[in-house]
Design a protein around this motif. Structure first.
Motif, PDB file in Angstrom:
ATOM      1  N   GLU A 197       1.219   4.042  -2.905  1.00 17.05           N
ATOM      2  CA  GLU A 197       1.130   5.716  -2.676  1.00 17.05           C
ATOM      3  C   GLU A 197       2.079   6.518  -3.139  1.00 17.05           C
ATOM      4  OE1 GLU A 197       0.961   5.930   1.566  1.00 17.05           O
ATOM      5  OE2 GLU A 197      -1.286   5.286   1.799  1.00 17.05           O
ATOM      6  N   ASP A 203       0.717  -1.084   0.044  1.00 19.18           N
ATOM      7  CA  ASP A 203       0.195  -0.255  -0.091  1.00 19.18           C
ATOM      8  C   ASP A 203       0.863   1.205  -0.044  1.00 19.18           C
ATOM      9  OD1 ASP A 203      -2.339  -1.686  -0.070  1.00 19.18           O
ATOM     10  OD2 ASP A 203      -2.503  -1.219   2.277  1.00 19.18           O
ATOM     11  N   ARG A 204       1.885   1.456   0.727  1.00 18.53           N
ATOM     12  CA  ARG A 204       2.857   2.323   0.879  1.00 18.53           C
ATOM     13  C   ARG A 204       3.462   2.557  -0.316  1.00 18.53           C
ATOM     14  NH1 ARG A 204       6.725   1.157   4.417  1.00 18.53           N
ATOM     15  NH2 ARG A 204       6.029  -0.691   5.336  1.00 18.53           N
TER      16      ARG A 204
END
Length: 205
Positions: free
Chosen positions: A124, A120-121
């Motif tokens: 981003e 997820d990071r």
């Protein structure tokens, strides 16, 4: 007579001093420092098309931090070792010896959380990135080890990468094992990596 008496008293006092010294226990020798945890050898990595080469063991955290877990392990008490093949396959093992067992347990939990949120990071930071992250199970060795896979692709450039990760602990020692190459999960040696993870934790102490 007085001289003889003085000599006898002096001899008696000397005898008492020797006896007293003999009764004082010798200072215990300091306990030897425990041996540092051992690293994997090249032959203990998952089978590859070309042989593995083990780099030297370095003190501290890697200069180029691991993508998912950078910044978590303290430099003090940490060592790391990189492994290479002639193809686009590499691996790294990091070992941290914490000050207490409680701190080691907390560090292992932080590292696991970082792996669980890594994809997820990454998305981003790079909105064009696609992928799938999976928990691949626990390896029952010492205080336990946990294995993860992160499969990523970048359709715009046509690249695919697969990474396998493990966090394991034995007492105050925490190890992270990372493996990566071009390709996807279907081509990754998952069972071989779990065996490597078991060996890595077993070798700590």
């Amino acid at each position: 007579m007085r001289t003889l008496r003085t000599a006898l008293l002096t001899a008696a006092a000397a005898g008492l001093a020797v006896t007293a010294l003999a009764q004082v226990p010798a200072a215990a020798a300091p306990a030897p420092a425990p041996a540092p945890p051992k690293f994997l050898s090249a032959g203990q990595l998952p089978t590859s098309l070309t042989p593995w080469t083990a780099g030297p063991v370095h003190q501290g955290v890697p200069v180029e931090g691991s993508v998912c877990t950078a910044g978590l392990a303290p430099a003090a008490g940490t060592r790391h070792r990189d492994f290479y093949t002639e193809l686009d396959t590499g691996a790294r093992q990091t070992i941290t010896v914490a000050a207490t067992t409680a701190r080691a347990k907390a560090l292992a939990a932080e590292l696991r959380s970082a792996l669980e949120t890594c994809l997820d990071r990454l998305k981003e930071q790079d909105p064009g990135l696609e992928g799938e992250a999976l928990y691949q199970g626990r390896v029952d060795i010492e205080e336990g080890a946990h294995v993860y896979s992160i499969d990523t692709s970048h359709p715009e450039v046509g690249s695919t990468d697969i990474g396998l990760y493990a966090v394991g602990r034995d007492g105050r020692a925490v190890t992270v094992v990372e493996w990566g190459q071009l390709g996807d999960l279907d081509g990754a040696p998952l069972e071989g990596f779990k065996k490597t993870t078991r060996t890595a934790v077993a070798k700590l102490y």
